[in-house]
Design an enzyme around this catalytic site. Structure first.
Site, PDB file in Angstrom:
ATOM      1  N   GLU A   6      33.920  66.713  58.702  1.00  0.00           N
ATOM      2  CA  GLU A   6      34.928  65.809  59.240  1.00  0.00           C
ATOM      3  C   GLU A   6      36.158  66.493  59.831  1.00  0.00           C
ATOM      4  OE1 GLU A   6      34.910  62.457  59.558  1.00  0.00           O
ATOM      5  OE2 GLU A   6      32.845  62.361  58.844  1.00  0.00           O
ATOM      6  N   SER A  13      28.752  13.051  19.969  1.00  0.00           N
ATOM      7  CA  SER A  13      28.334  13.284  18.581  1.00  0.00           C
ATOM      8  C   SER A  13      27.841  14.706  18.330  1.00  0.00           C
ATOM      9  CB  SER A  13      27.229  12.287  18.206  1.00  0.00           C
ATOM     10  OG  SER A  13      27.738  10.957  18.245  1.00  0.00           O
TER      11      SER A  13
END
Length: 480
Positions: free
Chosen positions: A127, A420
């Site tokens: 790079e 319930s």
């Protein structure tokens, strides 16, 4: 006696008389004047040329400054902190084991000294080989790149040669490119001039090692899960830190960033291998490795170095424990007022991984003994340590986490009364534990007033049975 007289047979001309130059009072000064005029004319000509060139240079310079000033309009103000990339948030279970990285990007920043020498050499070779020498702008490399690009266009060849330095790329990623889409805001000459100017400013405000460090922590290395930075990339592909990467692994990662999708070895193994070998050749050219080291590294099969995706854990794959993780993210946001997806946090939880795995297995239908009557039946589960109140596992629903997170969590976000189904653990379990009752214990089924209020507790059907056992009461779901 006669006298002899000499006879001349030919006419003798007298000896020439050497004439001395006569200096006329008018002729000599005229010649001198002509020569001096020539010298003056030449001198005036060169003076005029010089003045002309200076004027042209001043005009060109003024125009250049004006054009440059116009190009620099709108240039972002450089702030060094802008170049630091936010880390992702980390979530841990009760044992301190990392169970998830969360965030818009998955990243763990590391310092220059934590990066292996092979990684540094590989990135410099491919790079920016003169990174430690230039001031943020490498004119020879930039010029060569421009010439190569022109020649490629003339020869109708595809591909462009990049002339950007690490510093310029870091500036581009920070100010001129959408990191999620990869789209650059603009590609005109003004953008490039601003990029160069900002790169040189950054070089003055920071140092080479810090810039290199910020660059590697920001880069996109491909893979799934939106991972960023060299550390997470090393963990994702190889199951190790960036400081442990060998030559072949470092070269592969240095090659990936040029095209994160096309060079991802999980997508295109041949492309990734060829690109890695290109990086290795560049390392030989720039003197970072020997030909022997190149030959040995290039013989290693890329696929043999990659880890099994199942071993990635918190490094990029879709996580298990999604019901619990999403609940933790929401709770952390409520407590801190900040979003863990955008603000880095370390979050420690009470999650018991074994209980959570069992719960995930139940809701995904992995247990034969848990049978759902149909696809419409949903569940929501929470496991709690009843001695401390710690939430150790959460089941958000049968399809929770499939196809994405943050779906409706039936355990925490389903705001419907549970009916319930709560009676066994809110009433009966406590009666067994604290009163010593058994299922054969007899109670009276009748309307009763809730203590301290005028509210009358009734059965749903309005029928009362008098003396009944607890077994009957729970099977008939009596409210009383």
């Amino acid at each position: 006696m006669s006298r002899q007289v000499p006879v001349r047979t030919r006419k003798q001309s007298p000896a020439p008389v050497k004439k001395r130059p006569v200096h006329s009072s008018t002729a000599a000064p005229k010649r001198r004047k002509r020569k001096s005029r020539r010298r003056i004319n030449k001198r005036n000509l060169w003076t005029l040329i010089l003045i002309f060139l200076i004027c042209v240079e001043m005009i060109v310079g003024a125009v250049g400054i004006a054009v440059l000033g116009r190009m620099m309009k709108g240039k972002p103000t450089l702030i060094v902190d802008d170049f630091f990339s936010p880390e992702s948030s980390r979530i841990y279970d009760r044992n301190g084991t990392l169970i998830a990285d969360v965030g818009t990007q998955i990243r763990e920043n590391i310092s220059y000294n934590e990066i292996s020498e092979s990684v540094i050499d590989a990135f410099l070779a491919v790079e920016d080989s003169r990174f430690f020498e230039h001031n943020g702008f490498d004119l020879p490399r930039f010029t060569k790149s421009a010439i190569d690009n022109v020649m490629n266009k003339l020869r109708h060849r595809s591909g462009l040669s990049g002339g950007s330095t690490f510093t310029m790329q870091l500036v581009k990623l920070t100010y001129f490119q959408n990191d999620e889409t990869g789209q650059t805001t603009n590609r005109n000459i003004e953008y490039k001039v601003q990029q160069i100017a900002l790169a040189q400013e950054l070089e003055k405000e920071s140092n080479k090692k810090a810039i290199f460090e910020m660059y590697l922590n920001k880069m996109n290395f491909g893979g799934t899960g939106n991972i960023r930075g060299i550390q997470k990339a090393a963990q994702y592909y190889y199951g190790k830190g960036a400081g442990e990467l060998n030559l072949a692994e470092a070269a592969m990662l240095a090659g990936v960033i040029n095209a994160p999708y096309s060079y991802d070895p999980h997508n295109f193994l041949d492309n990734a291998t060829a690109r890695r070998n290109t990086v290795l050749r560049l390392m030989v050219r720039h003197g970072y490795i020997s030909k022997k080291e190149y030959e040995l590294a290039s013989r290693i099969k890329v696929e043999d170095t990659l880890i099994d995706p199942a071993r990635r854990g918190g490094n990029g794959e879709a996580y298990a424990f999604q019901s619990y993780i999403d609940t933790v993210i929401q709770e952390a946001s409520d407590i801190t007022g900040q979003d863990p997806l955008s603000v880095a946090m370390d979050i420690y939880t009470y999650m018991d991984p074994e209980v959570q795995k069992t719960m995930d297995g139940i809701q995904s239908g992995q247990y034969e003994e848990v049978v759902f009557p149909d696809e419409l039946m949903e569940i929501g589960i929470i496991a709690e340590n009843n001695q401390s109140g710690e939430i150790v596992a959460i089941g958000g629903g049968r399809n929770y986490g499939r196809g994405g997170s943050m779906l409706l969590n039936h355990a925490t976000d389903q705001y419907k009364q549970p009916g319930s189904s709560v009676k066994p653990f809110l009433d009966y379990a406590l009666a067994f534990e604290y009163l010593g009752w058994a299922t054969s214990h007899v109670v009276t089924d009748r309307p009763i007033a809730y203590e301290g209020t005028n509210m009358i507790i009734k059965n749903a059907n309005g029928v009362y049975n008098g003396q009944v056992t607890l077994s009957y009461a729970i099977s008939a779901s009596l409210n009383t």
